[in-house]
Design a protein around this motif. Structure first.
Motif, PDB file in Angstrom:
ATOM      1  N   GLY A  83       0.595  -1.015  -0.033  1.00  0.00           N
ATOM      2  CA  GLY A  83       0.162   0.057  -0.038  1.00  0.00           C
ATOM      3  C   GLY A  83       0.862   1.084  -0.125  1.00  0.00           C
ATOM      4  O   GLY A  83       0.584   2.037  -0.919  1.00  0.00           O
ATOM      5  N   LEU A  84       1.828   1.226   0.849  1.00  0.00           N
ATOM      6  CA  LEU A  84       2.645   2.501   1.038  1.00  0.00           C
ATOM      7  C   LEU A  84       3.602   2.808  -0.248  1.00  0.00           C
ATOM      8  O   LEU A  84       3.649   3.561  -0.706  1.00  0.00           O
ATOM      9  CB  LEU A  84       3.400   2.599   2.279  1.00  0.00           C
ATOM     10  CG  LEU A  84       4.375   3.793   2.510  1.00  0.00           C
ATOM     11  CD1 LEU A  84       3.576   5.086   2.524  1.00  0.00           C
ATOM     12  CD2 LEU A  84       5.288   3.382   3.911  1.00  0.00           C
ATOM     13  N   ALA A  85       4.267   1.584  -0.499  1.00  0.00           N
ATOM     14  CA  ALA A  85       5.016   1.683  -1.800  1.00  0.00           C
ATOM     15  C   ALA A  85       4.331   1.993  -2.866  1.00  0.00           C
ATOM     16  O   ALA A  85       4.786   2.508  -4.015  1.00  0.00           O
ATOM     17  CB  ALA A  85       5.909   0.387  -1.976  1.00  0.00           C
ATOM     18  N   GLY A  86       3.029   1.523  -3.057  1.00  0.00           N
ATOM     19  CA  GLY A  86       2.439   1.899  -4.210  1.00  0.00           C
ATOM     20  C   GLY A  86       1.762   3.334  -4.362  1.00  0.00           C
ATOM     21  O   GLY A  86       2.018   3.944  -5.623  1.00  0.00           O
ATOM     22  N   VAL A  87       1.483   3.807  -3.500  1.00  0.00           N
ATOM     23  CA  VAL A  87       1.182   5.246  -3.302  1.00  0.00           C
ATOM     24  C   VAL A  87       2.350   6.188  -3.556  1.00  0.00           C
ATOM     25  O   VAL A  87       2.196   7.103  -4.184  1.00  0.00           O
ATOM     26  CB  VAL A  87       0.542   5.674  -1.755  1.00  0.00           C
ATOM     27  CG1 VAL A  87       0.440   7.047  -1.784  1.00  0.00           C
ATOM     28  CG2 VAL A  87      -0.812   5.004  -1.687  1.00  0.00           C
ATOM     29  N   GLU A  88       3.501   5.768  -2.983  1.00  0.00           N
ATOM     30  CA  GLU A  88       4.689   6.605  -3.214  1.00  0.00           C
ATOM     31  C   GLU A  88       5.145   6.469  -4.588  1.00  0.00           C
ATOM     32  O   GLU A  88       5.755   7.471  -5.063  1.00  0.00           O
ATOM     33  CB  GLU A  88       5.696   6.169  -2.410  1.00  0.00           C
ATOM     34  CG  GLU A  88       5.565   6.704  -0.975  1.00  0.00           C
ATOM     35  CD  GLU A  88       5.223   8.095  -0.646  1.00  0.00           C
ATOM     36  OE1 GLU A  88       5.855   8.880  -0.931  1.00  0.00           O
ATOM     37  OE2 GLU A  88       3.979   8.092  -0.142  1.00  0.00           O
ATOM     38  N   ALA A  89       4.935   5.362  -5.203  1.00  0.00           N
ATOM     39  CA  ALA A  89       5.215   5.034  -6.771  1.00  0.00           C
ATOM     40  C   ALA A  89       4.695   6.059  -7.729  1.00  0.00           C
ATOM     41  O   ALA A  89       4.994   6.479  -8.836  1.00  0.00           O
ATOM     42  CB  ALA A  89       5.061   3.667  -7.180  1.00  0.00           C
ATOM     43  N   LEU A  90       3.357   6.345  -7.159  1.00  0.00           N
ATOM     44  CA  LEU A  90       2.373   7.117  -7.972  1.00  0.00           C
ATOM     45  C   LEU A  90       3.144   8.757  -8.236  1.00  0.00           C
ATOM     46  O   LEU A  90       2.958   9.274  -9.069  1.00  0.00           O
ATOM     47  CB  LEU A  90       0.860   7.278  -7.521  1.00  0.00           C
ATOM     48  CG  LEU A  90       0.199   6.092  -7.568  1.00  0.00           C
ATOM     49  CD1 LEU A  90      -1.051   6.121  -6.973  1.00  0.00           C
ATOM     50  CD2 LEU A  90      -0.289   5.731  -9.140  1.00  0.00           C
ATOM     51  N   PHE A  91       3.846   9.124  -7.199  1.00  0.00           N
ATOM     52  CA  PHE A  91       4.590  10.362  -7.222  1.00  0.00           C
ATOM     53  C   PHE A  91       5.330  10.403  -8.272  1.00  0.00           C
ATOM     54  O   PHE A  91       5.538  11.421  -9.164  1.00  0.00           O
ATOM     55  CB  PHE A  91       5.066  10.862  -5.966  1.00  0.00           C
ATOM     56  CG  PHE A  91       3.973  11.202  -4.849  1.00  0.00           C
ATOM     57  CD1 PHE A  91       3.687  12.515  -4.993  1.00  0.00           C
ATOM     58  CD2 PHE A  91       3.573  10.313  -4.017  1.00  0.00           C
ATOM     59  CE1 PHE A  91       2.832  12.858  -3.880  1.00  0.00           C
ATOM     60  CE2 PHE A  91       2.514  10.672  -3.083  1.00  0.00           C
ATOM     61  CZ  PHE A  91       2.249  11.943  -2.940  1.00  0.00           C
ATOM     62  N   TYR A  92       6.365   9.402  -8.527  1.00  0.00           N
ATOM     63  CA  TYR A  92       7.355   9.391  -9.565  1.00  0.00           C
ATOM     64  C   TYR A  92       6.443   9.183 -11.069  1.00  0.00           C
ATOM     65  O   TYR A  92       7.187   9.577 -12.089  1.00  0.00           O
ATOM     66  CB  TYR A  92       8.330   8.084  -9.380  1.00  0.00           C
ATOM     67  CG  TYR A  92       8.981   8.397  -8.171  1.00  0.00           C
ATOM     68  CD1 TYR A  92      10.250   9.067  -8.320  1.00  0.00           C
ATOM     69  CD2 TYR A  92       8.557   7.807  -7.108  1.00  0.00           C
ATOM     70  CE1 TYR A  92      11.041   9.103  -7.078  1.00  0.00           C
ATOM     71  CE2 TYR A  92       9.296   7.971  -5.641  1.00  0.00           C
ATOM     72  CZ  TYR A  92      10.683   8.735  -5.705  1.00  0.00           C
ATOM     73  OH  TYR A  92      11.358   9.054  -4.556  1.00  0.00           O
ATOM     74  N   ALA A  93       5.291   8.455 -10.793  1.00  0.00           N
ATOM     75  CA  ALA A  93       4.660   8.359 -12.348  1.00  0.00           C
ATOM     76  C   ALA A  93       4.131   9.901 -12.503  1.00  0.00           C
ATOM     77  O   ALA A  93       4.391  10.234 -13.876  1.00  0.00           O
ATOM     78  CB  ALA A  93       3.281   7.509 -11.954  1.00  0.00           C
ATOM     79  N   ALA A  94       3.752  10.525 -11.591  1.00  0.00           N
ATOM     80  CA  ALA A  94       3.280  11.978 -12.001  1.00  0.00           C
ATOM     81  C   ALA A  94       4.456  12.835 -12.260  1.00  0.00           C
ATOM     82  O   ALA A  94       4.228  13.510 -13.364  1.00  0.00           O
ATOM     83  CB  ALA A  94       2.522  12.581 -10.623  1.00  0.00           C
ATOM     84  N   LEU A  95       5.708  12.460 -11.960  1.00  0.00           N
ATOM     85  CA  LEU A  95       6.908  13.363 -12.277  1.00  0.00           C
ATOM     86  C   LEU A  95       7.092  12.968 -13.665  1.00  0.00           C
ATOM     87  O   LEU A  95       7.533  13.860 -14.308  1.00  0.00           O
ATOM     88  CB  LEU A  95       7.985  13.050 -11.248  1.00  0.00           C
ATOM     89  CG  LEU A  95       9.154  13.565 -11.691  1.00  0.00           C
ATOM     90  CD1 LEU A  95       9.086  15.009 -11.650  1.00  0.00           C
ATOM     91  CD2 LEU A  95      10.458  12.984 -10.806  1.00  0.00           C
ATOM     92  N   GLY A  96       7.133  11.562 -13.754  1.00  0.00           N
ATOM     93  CA  GLY A  96       7.348  11.236 -15.320  1.00  0.00           C
ATOM     94  C   GLY A  96       6.347  11.842 -16.620  1.00  0.00           C
ATOM     95  O   GLY A  96       6.717  12.152 -17.529  1.00  0.00           O
ATOM     96  N   ALA A  97       5.128  12.167 -16.015  1.00  0.00           N
ATOM     97  CA  ALA A  97       4.142  13.032 -16.934  1.00  0.00           C
ATOM     98  C   ALA A  97       4.302  14.312 -17.134  1.00  0.00           C
ATOM     99  O   ALA A  97       4.319  14.819 -18.348  1.00  0.00           O
ATOM    100  CB  ALA A  97       2.754  12.796 -16.457  1.00  0.00           C
ATOM    101  N   ILE A  98       5.084  14.991 -16.208  1.00  0.00           N
ATOM    102  CA  ILE A  98       5.505  16.043 -16.501  1.00  0.00           C
ATOM    103  C   ILE A  98       6.726  16.862 -16.937  1.00  0.00           C
ATOM    104  O   ILE A  98       7.028  17.730 -17.487  1.00  0.00           O
ATOM    105  CB  ILE A  98       4.983  17.044 -14.880  1.00  0.00           C
ATOM    106  CG1 ILE A  98       6.005  16.839 -13.966  1.00  0.00           C
ATOM    107  CG2 ILE A  98       3.575  17.031 -14.648  1.00  0.00           C
ATOM    108  CD1 ILE A  98       6.081  17.748 -12.810  1.00  0.00           C
ATOM    109  N   LEU A  99       7.518  15.683 -16.768  1.00  0.00           N
ATOM    110  CA  LEU A  99       8.956  15.971 -17.224  1.00  0.00           C
ATOM    111  C   LEU A  99       9.109  16.169 -18.681  1.00  0.00           C
ATOM    112  O   LEU A  99       9.875  16.944 -19.151  1.00  0.00           O
ATOM    113  CB  LEU A  99       9.922  14.715 -16.897  1.00  0.00           C
ATOM    114  CG  LEU A  99      10.245  14.545 -15.570  1.00  0.00           C
ATOM    115  CD1 LEU A  99      11.285  13.703 -15.217  1.00  0.00           C
ATOM    116  CD2 LEU A  99      11.000  16.036 -15.093  1.00  0.00           C
ATOM    117  N   PRO A 100       8.424  15.343 -19.590  1.00  0.00           N
ATOM    118  CA  PRO A 100       8.601  15.486 -21.196  1.00  0.00           C
ATOM    119  C   PRO A 100       8.301  17.168 -21.585  1.00  0.00           C
ATOM    120  O   PRO A 100       9.099  17.631 -22.346  1.00  0.00           O
ATOM    121  CB  PRO A 100       7.567  14.599 -21.815  1.00  0.00           C
ATOM    122  CG  PRO A 100       7.662  13.710 -20.728  1.00  0.00           C
ATOM    123  CD  PRO A 100       7.595  14.221 -19.320  1.00  0.00           C
TER     124      PRO A 100
END
Length: 527
Positions: A83-100
């Motif tokens: 649960g915790l690791a999954g939630v935190e992984a979503l922050f890196y997903a959001a970062l990946g979306a705004i980097l391009p």
């Protein structure tokens, strides 16, 4: 190249980079991998569309965070880990979306480094109280980067490391003859690190205290303070009384105060007669204040995790209440909504721990002390706020028995050492069975107890009044970088809209900017 193959390459690079980043922290502890791991992530999303960046960022977050906090699987439970690791992984997903879109702006390494720091800043405070574990800055103890903590704090150090990774990416993708600016940027970052390393922040000590940190040990399996919680309290009381006997015999120095860990009493010491008697006996024997870590009853549904200053003459006085209880570990968010789902963590956690709000230090033996309880030490606000309000010394009360057979204790101790540098204060750590220690303002360990032993660390520590630049700035670096990221996203959106309205420019009009990445071709996108 086929789109699916391109996506697989991106995912493979992201997963590998996430594992490299995990290896930068304990237990592997190879911090020199940090900029290369960040560079690999930036490269994996370069030229992608935002939805592809989200998927690639999620892969990076999963490979990093599930590995980084794998200790939760065996200590707390697989459900909490996922649960915790999954939630935190979503922050890196959001970062990946705004980097391009940010990477298409001029001087894009600055924009993407700001975005990384903003992501860490946000996830360290939200949702609920956030989870700071895994910030880039927390891997740099015992490296030349560590002294920078006193000048720019954890947020600034993370920004510098992310910028270094972005500049390395620039060197890989820049057009021929356009590498000079990237090299100059890397030299500038390394020069700033070198200056802080050669001229670390220092301040003169304005006094001294003798402080005894008691690690009483945990009976039974060692990873459960509730296995025999009364013996845990007796262990700390007996170790304190033994120290008092050694002082009277002249074989130990008399402390100005004694520090007990979190959960040194697992029941309310004001209501439980046995634990109260043990504490009073220990305090009277020591003849000096004892900072007791206790669970104090609120009402039928709430409890407080507190550090209580127990004076031999006046009894219990000032208290510090833990600021950041762990969601689903120490309290259940939205309990009213989830009421009736009596299983798993909901069944185990019968009462919600109430978060403290005071920013003022406690006074122990006439000295203002900044206290933190367990995971509090990973949050920027807890110690910085108290030090800014006059704390001359830092104490950390932690249980950590739940994690005693994992590498969490090494990760937390590394963060604590970095906090000593950031605050410019001596830090005294008391744990139930590890890791207890005394840390100097430059981060070096003055004394440390072996895990799963009964040990008293009786050490002289310096008191300091001067504030580091990091403490003076407080949360402003994180706020400023968040604004920079928002501005970057607005500029990227305006630039994209302008290009769409004008249409493609003739080939000879396209500037050969060294800081603008090549436009992605169609096969670099997932439709």
């Amino acid at each position: 190249m086929p789109r699916v193959l391109v996506l697989l390459v991106r995912l493979a690079l992201a997963v590998g980079s996430g594992l490299l980043l995990a290896a930068s922290f304990e237990p592997v502890g190879l911090p020199w991998l940090l900029p290369f791991a960040v560079a690999g992530f930036f490269l994996s999303v370069r030229g992608a569309r935002s939805r592809v960046g989200f998927v690639v960022g999620l892969a990076f977050g999963i490979s990093f965070y599930f590995t980084h906090i794998v200790w939760m699987r065996s200590s707390v439970g697989a459900d909490a880990w996922v649960g915790l690791a999954g939630v935190e992984a979503l922050f890196y997903a959001a970062l990946g979306a705004i980097l391009p879109p940010l990477s298409r702006l001029p001087l894009w390494p600055l924009w993407v480094a700001a975005a990384w720091s903003t992501m860490e800043f946000v996830r360290s405070a939200w949702p609920f109280s956030g989870m700071p574990w895994g910030r880039l800055a927390y891997a740099v103890i015992d490296t030349p980067v560590a002294p920078s903590m006193a000048y720019v704090g954890a947020t600034g150090v993370s920004f510098g490391l992310a910028l270094l990774g972005a500049l390395l990416t620039w060197l890989l993708v820049a057009r021929r003859g356009r590498h000079l600016l990237g090299v100059a940027g890397i030299v500038a970052v390394l020069a700033a690190i070198a200056v802080a390393d050669v001229r670390p922040w220092r301040a003169g000590e304005t006094g001294h205290l003798q402080v005894a940190a008691v690690q009483g040990n945990v009976p039974g399996p060692g990873n459960d303070v509730l296995y025999d919680h009364r013996q845990v309290t007796r262990n700390h009381a007996e170790a304190t009384m033994k120290l008092a006997g050694d002082v009277r015999a002249g074989t130990a120095k008399a402390p100005d105060f004694v520090l007990w860990p979190e959960n040194s009493t697992a029941v309310d010491p004001f209501e439980d007669g046995a634990d109260n008697a043990a504490i009073v006996s220990a305090v009277q024997s020591a003849g000096v204040p004892v900072v007791v870590g206790g669970m104090v009853n609120g009402d039928a549904t709430h409890v407080y995790n507190q550090g209580i200053v127990w004076d031999p003459a006046t009894g219990p006085g000032q208290r510090y209440t833990k600021h950041h209880p762990v969601p689903f570990g120490e309290y259940i968010p939205f309990r009213d909504i989830l009421n009736g789902w009596n299983f798993g963590r909901l069944a185990i956690i019968g009462r919600d721990m109430v978060a403290g709000t005071s920013k003022d230090p406690i006074t122990v033996a006439g000295t203002k002390v900044a206290d933190a309880i367990c995971f509090d030490v990973a949050y920027d606000d807890v110690l910085d706020d108290q030090v800014a309000r006059g704390a001359r010394l830092v104490t950390v009360q932690t249980s950590n028995a739940t994690f005693i057979f994992t590498h969490q204790i090494e990760q937390q101790f590394a963060i604590t050492r970095l906090r000593a540098i950031e605050t410019g204060r001596y830090v005294v750590v008391a744990s139930t069975n590890g890791l207890s220690g005394v840390i100097a303002p430059d981060g070096h360990v003055v004394a440390k107890a072996q895990p799963r032993t009964t040990t008293v660390l009786d050490e002289q520590v310096g008191l300091l009044d001067a504030l580091t630049p990091a403490v003076r700035m407080g949360a402003w670096p994180g706020r400023a970088l968040s604004v920079v990221t928002i501005v970057g996203l607005v500029l990227a959106a305006l630039t994209r809209r302008r290009r769409r309205s004008v249409g493609p420019a003739p080939q000879h009009d396209v500037p050969d900017a060294p800081d603008a990445p090549d436009a992605p071709d169609q096969e670099m996108s997932l439709t």
